[in-house]
Design an enzyme around this catalytic site. Structure first.
Site: not given
Ligand code: NDP
Length: 278
Positions: A49, A54, A79, A112
């Protein structure tokens, strides 16, 4: 419920969408995105995604073009960003995304955010892109019931997916019921609450009892609620950890318990909570 890492959900046009994928928001462009996508594909992920916003579509495309699996085996979402909404500009934006991705089509193209005044035109552009075969499915993101009702009143094509912030701390049951009634798949973003609720004591103790991590419990909760789920990480071990959710099941009592953690906790800034948008 039996799921595997490649389990799919059928969209309203028959396209099969993997229920589990990797998100790359705030994954820095260049080596970090390339590594994350490669590690994910190696770990069995078949769904990535991304978004124009991004700024890492090129890296996603590079890895998919040269990666361990064929293009057609990976489901790619991107998006159109706010500043490019509108009819002609959305057509151009999608074409530009495809160039950066080095692809002839994306599997899912989304609006988006529901930008007031531009939603109708932008959606018409998505229909055009769909008819031209540049995307296999079209959807929306951050749409509330209000935005969906407005769209449904005026479209020959129902969005296939609504991607919204969704996790036990933001359990949007009413929105999900509405979408289900219209045949719209709900996709959970921020399924890990961006990491901010992983230290919740109730979640930690449930995870410990199941010999799983809090992140794995949250991902499993989303899958068992029939959501598509796209956790993000830049770390290989977490990318693997987040995929190790297909060897256990939450009981109905566990699911109820997690549902009860809802506190309408948004990670998006208050001004981006689309509930408040006309
Ligand atoms: P998430 O809920 O997926 O959380 C990501 C965070 O959690 C990062 O800081 C990551 O750190 C940490 N993390 C990941 N795995 C673990 C683990 N196993 N244990 C502890 N910490 C962990 O948040 P996102 O906002 O990134 O949401 C996921 C995806 O959704 C986005 O990447 C994007 O593709 C989409 N999205 C879409 C939006 C929209 O408006 N349509 C808005 C926001 C997100 P690290 O990377 O350092 O491991």
């Amino acid at each position: 419920m039996q799921f595997s890492i490649t389990s799919t959900i059928k969209l309203n046009n028959g396209v099969e969408m993997p229920r589990f994928g990797l998100g790359v928001w705030r994954t820095p462009k260049g080596a970090e995105t390339q590594n994350a996508v490669r590690w994910a594909l190696e770990a069995g992920y078949r769904h990535i995604d991304t978004a124009k916003l991004y700024d890492n579509e090129e890296d996603v495309g590079l890895v998919v073009a040269n990666g361990p699996v064929k293009r057609e085996e990976v489901f790619i979402t991107t998006k159109v960003w706010d500043t490019e909404q509108g009819y002609e500009s959305t057509l151009r934006s999608c074409e530009d995304s495809l160039k950066r991705l080095r692809m002839d089509y994306v599997d899912l193209y989304m609006i988006h955010w529901p930008i007031p005044g531009l939603r109708g035109e932008t959606w018409r552009a998505l229909i055009k892109l769909y008819e031209r075969g540049l995307c296999r499915a079209i959807g929306v993101s951050n749409y509330t019931i209000h935005h969906l009702k407005e769209l449904l009143a005026d479209t020959p094509i129902v969005p296939a997916v609504n991607q919204v912030e969704f996790n036990p701390f933001l359990y949007r049951k009413e929105l999900q019921m509405f979408c289900r009634g219209q045949g719209i798949v709900v996709e959970s973003y921020a399924p890990l609450s961006k990491g901010r609720k992983l230290d919740n004591p109730a979640l930690i103790s449930l995870a410990a009892r199941l010999h799983k991590t809090p992140a794995q419990v949250l991902i499993r909760w989303a899958l068992q609620h029939d959501l598509v789920v796209i956790p993000k990480s830049v770390h290989q071990e977490r990318i693997q950890e987040n995929a190790a959710v297909f060897d256990f099941e939450l009981t109905p009592a566990d699911m109820d318990f997690l549902d009860g953690l809802n506190e309408d906790f948004y990670t998006v800034p208050p001004e981006r909570i689309a509930e408040k948008w006309d």
